[in-house]
Design a protein around this motif. Structure first.
Motif, PDB file in Angstrom:
ATOM      1  N   GLU A  20      -0.530 -13.417   3.448  1.00 13.31           N
ATOM      2  CA  GLU A  20      -1.276 -13.781   4.659  1.00 13.31           C
ATOM      3  C   GLU A  20      -1.017 -15.221   5.090  1.00 13.31           C
ATOM      4  O   GLU A  20      -1.241 -15.572   6.251  1.00 13.31           O
ATOM      5  CB  GLU A  20      -2.780 -13.572   4.423  1.00 13.31           C
ATOM      6  CG  GLU A  20      -3.185 -12.102   4.345  1.00 13.31           C
ATOM      7  CD  GLU A  20      -4.551 -11.900   3.720  1.00 13.31           C
ATOM      8  OE1 GLU A  20      -5.189 -12.930   3.359  1.00 13.31           O
ATOM      9  OE2 GLU A  20      -4.981 -10.747   3.594  1.00 13.31           O
ATOM     10  N   TYR A  29       3.200  -1.287  -1.020  1.00 11.83           N
ATOM     11  CA  TYR A  29       3.392  -2.241   0.058  1.00 11.83           C
ATOM     12  C   TYR A  29       4.885  -2.350   0.364  1.00 11.83           C
ATOM     13  O   TYR A  29       5.705  -2.174  -0.535  1.00 11.83           O
ATOM     14  CB  TYR A  29       2.822  -3.604  -0.336  1.00 11.83           C
ATOM     15  CG  TYR A  29       1.308  -3.621  -0.368  1.00 11.83           C
ATOM     16  CD1 TYR A  29       0.579  -4.159   0.676  1.00 11.83           C
ATOM     17  CD2 TYR A  29       0.622  -3.073  -1.447  1.00 11.83           C
ATOM     18  CE1 TYR A  29      -0.811  -4.160   0.652  1.00 11.83           C
ATOM     19  CE2 TYR A  29      -0.759  -3.056  -1.472  1.00 11.83           C
ATOM     20  CZ  TYR A  29      -1.476  -3.605  -0.420  1.00 11.83           C
ATOM     21  OH  TYR A  29      -2.843  -3.587  -0.447  1.00 11.83           O
ATOM     22  N   ARG A  73      -3.478  -7.807  -7.014  1.00 17.80           N
ATOM     23  CA  ARG A  73      -3.044  -7.373  -5.687  1.00 17.80           C
ATOM     24  C   ARG A  73      -3.698  -8.223  -4.599  1.00 17.80           C
ATOM     25  O   ARG A  73      -3.062  -8.541  -3.580  1.00 17.80           O
ATOM     26  CB  ARG A  73      -3.411  -5.902  -5.494  1.00 17.80           C
ATOM     27  CG  ARG A  73      -2.897  -5.275  -4.201  1.00 17.80           C
ATOM     28  CD  ARG A  73      -1.389  -5.227  -4.150  1.00 17.80           C
ATOM     29  NE  ARG A  73      -0.808  -6.158  -3.212  1.00 17.80           N
ATOM     30  CZ  ARG A  73       0.490  -6.314  -3.022  1.00 17.80           C
ATOM     31  NH1 ARG A  73       1.360  -5.614  -3.718  1.00 17.80           N
ATOM     32  NH2 ARG A  73       0.949  -7.183  -2.149  1.00 17.80           N
ATOM     33  N   GLU A  74      -4.942  -8.621  -4.802  1.00 16.44           N
ATOM     34  CA  GLU A  74      -5.644  -9.459  -3.828  1.00 16.44           C
ATOM     35  C   GLU A  74      -4.969 -10.825  -3.700  1.00 16.44           C
ATOM     36  O   GLU A  74      -4.832 -11.358  -2.594  1.00 16.44           O
ATOM     37  CB  GLU A  74      -7.111  -9.632  -4.230  1.00 16.44           C
ATOM     38  CG  GLU A  74      -7.973  -8.380  -4.105  1.00 16.44           C
ATOM     39  CD  GLU A  74      -7.679  -7.339  -5.171  1.00 16.44           C
ATOM     40  OE1 GLU A  74      -7.098  -7.717  -6.230  1.00 16.44           O
ATOM     41  OE2 GLU A  74      -8.003  -6.162  -4.946  1.00 16.44           O
ATOM     42  N   ASN A 103      -1.732 -10.402  -1.743  1.00 13.75           N
ATOM     43  CA  ASN A 103      -2.004 -10.252  -0.318  1.00 13.75           C
ATOM     44  C   ASN A 103      -2.377 -11.592   0.312  1.00 13.75           C
ATOM     45  O   ASN A 103      -1.995 -11.883   1.452  1.00 13.75           O
ATOM     46  CB  ASN A 103      -3.111  -9.230  -0.091  1.00 13.75           C
ATOM     47  CG  ASN A 103      -2.668  -7.809  -0.400  1.00 13.75           C
ATOM     48  OD1 ASN A 103      -1.473  -7.536  -0.528  1.00 13.75           O
ATOM     49  ND2 ASN A 103      -3.613  -6.896  -0.518  1.00 13.75           N
ATOM     50  N   GLU A 109       8.562  -8.430  -0.817  1.00 16.10           N
ATOM     51  CA  GLU A 109       7.359  -8.328   0.021  1.00 16.10           C
ATOM     52  C   GLU A 109       7.252  -9.542   0.935  1.00 16.10           C
ATOM     53  O   GLU A 109       6.941  -9.419   2.131  1.00 16.10           O
ATOM     54  CB  GLU A 109       6.106  -8.222  -0.844  1.00 16.10           C
ATOM     55  CG  GLU A 109       5.954  -6.922  -1.606  1.00 16.10           C
ATOM     56  CD  GLU A 109       4.592  -6.818  -2.276  1.00 16.10           C
ATOM     57  OE1 GLU A 109       3.584  -6.970  -1.572  1.00 16.10           O
ATOM     58  OE2 GLU A 109       4.548  -6.596  -3.505  1.00 16.10           O
TER      59      GLU A 109
END
Length: 282
Positions: A264, A70, A256-257, A260, A80
């Motif tokens: 978001e 990413y 990782r979820e 993310n 990130e």
């Protein structure tokens, strides 16, 4: 009895190319009586199997696809978050900005003292809420972000008192601040990854773009008054770096979820903060 086969024919048998022997090992070239022997002795997985180099290449490609990088991941999770946040800036706010601008650049703003006071009051409510949540630490990771030196609530209290001394009436918190504060409370009790996204964006945005806005506003309506809101006790770059280290450490335990999911939430953080910022122009 001696063989009647001529010597020349015997020699020709020994001179057959080795490739011929290899070719004779394919199932198609064997007589039916030998097929059962072939099936018993030759592993089926080797029949028609691709070359080993092709298999290795295919496996490596699959592994590379699965381990997708990413943007900013190699430098840590804070990078990130920074990357996603920058994309939500307009081009006049940041070089990496991609969001269309729906307002004039800060340099062309026409702020009012009343509007600025609404902004400061609603901002204080948000910082009060954030710092209260971190103090109670409903989730263990929240405790990492107590007393980082980035706290703004006390500084804003001093600024509002200064305005009061100048004869201004301090307004009550308005809808944008009340809405965001309640959202943060609800989020903090059930969704730590999303809450930490707001923590990062609120504090780090103020240390960068927020300072620039404060300077421009002070030039226009406060005779360059340097408010406490834009001062920190200690070296700001060092304070920010310490918090970056803590954020990266906390995110190491996330899947990782979960990472993310945190990313978001950035757009919602920008939405709420933007509504409070626009109070300056009211």
């Amino acid at each position: 009895m001696a063989s009647t086969t001529p010597i020349s024919q015997s020699q020709s048998l020994f001179k057959q190319p080795k490739l011929a022997a290899s070719a004779s090992l394919s199932p198609a070239s064997l007589p039916k009586s030998s097929l059962s022997y072939w099936n018993r002795t030759c592993p089926k997985k080797l029949i028609g199997a691709p070359p080993m180099r092709a298999v290795a290449s295919s496996t490596a490609a699959a592994a590379e696809k699965e381990k997708k990088r990413y943007p900013g991941e190699a430098k840590g999770f804070v990078e990130e978050m920074r990357f996603v946040a920058m994309k939500l800036h307009t081009r006049d706010q940041a070089k990496e900005g991609e969001k269309p601008s729906d307002a004039p650049p800060v340099g062309k703003w026409e702020p009012s003292v009343d509007g600025y006071l609404r902004f400061l009051v609603d901002s204080k409510l948000v910082y009060d809420t954030l710092e209260g949540i971190l103090g109670k630490a409903a989730f263990p990771e929240y405790a990492e972000f107590k007393n980082t030196g980035l706290e703004r609530s006390g500084k804003l209290a001093k600024d509002l008192e200064w305005f009061r001394e100048q004869g201004y009436t301090i307004p009550e918190p308005s809808f944008p601040g009340l809405t965001y504060a309640q959202y943060l409370k609800d989020l903090s009790e059930k969704d730590p990854q999303a809450f930490i996204c707001h923590f990062y964006n609120v504090y780090f945005a103020h240390s960068a773009g927020g300072r620039m806005i404060g300077k421009k506003v002070a030039e226009k309506i406060l005779n360059n008054k340097d408010l406490e809101f834009y001062k920190w006790d200690g070296d700001l770059s060092e304070l920010l770096q310490n918090v970056r280290v803590k954020l990266n450490k906390v995110a190491e335990s996330w899947s990782r979820e979960e990472k993310n999911h945190c990313l978001e939430e950035t757009e919602k953080s920008f939405k709420h903060s933007g509504e409070i910022l626009r109070l300056i122009l009211t």
